[in-house]
Design a protein around this motif. Structure first.
Motif, short mmCIF file in Angstrom:
data_model
loop_
_atom_site.label_atom_id
_atom_site.label_comp_id
_atom_site.label_asym_id
_atom_site.label_seq_id
_atom_site.Cartn_x
_atom_site.Cartn_y
_atom_site.Cartn_z
N ASN A 12 80.45 -29.24 11.19
CA ASN A 12 81.18 -30.42 10.70
C ASN A 12 80.59 -31.09 9.47
O ASN A 12 81.05 -32.17 9.08
CB ASN A 12 81.36 -31.46 11.81
CG ASN A 12 82.36 -31.01 12.84
OD1 ASN A 12 83.42 -30.47 12.50
ND2 ASN A 12 82.04 -31.18 14.10
N THR A 17 84.56 -26.24 3.98
CA THR A 17 85.27 -26.93 2.90
C THR A 17 84.63 -26.58 1.56
O THR A 17 85.33 -26.31 0.57
CB THR A 17 85.23 -28.45 3.13
OG1 THR A 17 85.75 -28.74 4.44
CG2 THR A 17 86.08 -29.17 2.10
N ASP A 122 82.09 -39.24 -1.40
CA ASP A 122 83.39 -39.18 -2.05
C ASP A 122 83.51 -40.14 -3.22
O ASP A 122 84.41 -40.01 -4.06
CB ASP A 122 84.50 -39.49 -1.03
CG ASP A 122 84.57 -38.44 0.08
OD1 ASP A 122 84.08 -37.32 -0.13
OD2 ASP A 122 85.13 -38.76 1.15
N GLU A 147 85.38 -32.01 -0.48
CA GLU A 147 86.81 -32.26 -0.34
C GLU A 147 87.44 -32.64 -1.67
O GLU A 147 88.54 -32.21 -2.00
CB GLU A 147 87.03 -33.39 0.67
CG GLU A 147 88.42 -33.46 1.20
CD GLU A 147 88.44 -33.99 2.62
OE1 GLU A 147 88.13 -33.22 3.54
OE2 GLU A 147 88.72 -35.19 2.79
P1 GDP Z 1 81.80 -27.06 8.81
O1 GDP Z 1 81.87 -27.12 10.31
O2 GDP Z 1 80.41 -27.35 8.33
O3 GDP Z 1 82.34 -25.81 8.24
O4 GDP Z 1 82.68 -28.29 8.27
P2 GDP Z 1 84.19 -28.27 7.73
O5 GDP Z 1 84.25 -27.72 6.35
O6 GDP Z 1 85.06 -27.66 8.75
O7 GDP Z 1 84.47 -29.85 7.61
C1 GDP Z 1 84.33 -30.69 8.73
C2 GDP Z 1 85.14 -31.95 8.47
O8 GDP Z 1 84.58 -32.68 7.37
C3 GDP Z 1 86.59 -31.67 8.09
O9 GDP Z 1 87.41 -32.64 8.71
C4 GDP Z 1 86.60 -31.85 6.59
O10 GDP Z 1 87.85 -32.24 6.10
C5 GDP Z 1 85.58 -32.93 6.40
N1 GDP Z 1 84.96 -32.89 5.06
C6 GDP Z 1 84.42 -31.82 4.44
N2 GDP Z 1 83.99 -32.14 3.20
C7 GDP Z 1 84.25 -33.45 3.03
C8 GDP Z 1 84.06 -34.37 1.94
O11 GDP Z 1 83.55 -34.06 0.87
N3 GDP Z 1 84.43 -35.66 2.16
C9 GDP Z 1 85.01 -36.07 3.33
N4 GDP Z 1 85.36 -37.35 3.45
N5 GDP Z 1 85.23 -35.22 4.36
C10 GDP Z 1 84.86 -33.93 4.22
#
Ligand code: GDP
Ligand code: MG
Length: 163
Positions: A12, A17, A122, A147
């Motif tokens: 998470n 992303t 952000d 994001e």
């Molecule tokens: P992973 O488990 O490390 O692969 O994380 P994910 O890429 O699935 O992202 C987990 C959550 O964090 C998702 O709901 C994304 O939309 C959110 N997220 C990822 N990057 C950002 C960012 O730069 N800003 C914000 N506000 N949320 C983000």
């Protein structure tokens, strides 16, 4: 072989992303490769005329906190073995947690160039949040918003310098 950059971090934090933003329209290159487990997803990107492979070590591992620490550490070990540089991603909106510290310790001991990407920054008001994560001990600390695409170019520039 092309240089390989691994994206590590607990669930998470935004690994996928970041991976998706980096690979962008090149998703077609992402896929299974012989001898490579499905829990890591590989892609290829071009930056400033260079081709580099990246791997999302989160892959298809469910976002289950119970997998910590064993799975992220196992993934980190593999990353240290196969990658030429490692980017550890943390969630800049959370407190610095002990799994982050343990993972950082492991990665920093690995002998590969390492970068810390403090994600989810952000907007400029959040820049201060990154300061807490300096305690992890990385020399290279970048703030990004996977994001929104902020800081990604600077991160790539820094990583490419060591490849
Ligand atoms: P992973 O488990 O490390 O692969 O994380 P994910 O890429 O699935 O992202 C987990 C959550 O964090 C998702 O709901 C994304 O939309 C959110 N997220 C990822 N990057 C950002 C960012 O730069 N800003 C914000 N506000 N949320 C983000
Ligand atoms: Mg993921």
């Amino acid at each position: 072989a092309l240089p390989l950059v691994a994206i590590c971090g607990r669930p998470n934090v935004g690994k996928s992303t970041l991976f998706n933003r980096l690979t962008d329209s090149r998703r077609s290159i992402v896929g299974d490769e012989p001898g490579i487990t499905r829990d890591r997803i590989y892609g290829q990107i071009e930056w400033a005329g260079r081709d580099v492979r990246i791997v999302d070590t989160g892959g298809v591992v469910p976002d289950d906190e119970a997998l910590i620490p064993s799975e992220i550490f196992r993934q980190a070990q593999v990353a240290l073995e196969e990658a030429d540089a490692v980017v550890m991603v943390v969630d800049g909106r959370t407190e610095l947690a002990s799994p982050d510290m343990e993972l950082a310790r492991l990665l920093l001991r690995g002998g590969k160039p390492t970068f810390l990407a403090v994600n989810k920054i952000d907007n400029v008001e959040m820049q201060n949040a990154a300061q807490n994560f300096r305690r992890l001990g990385f020399r290279n600390v970048m703030t990004i918003s996977a994001e929104h695409g902020h800081g990604i170019g600077d991160l790539l520039d820094a990583v490419y310098e060591v490849l």
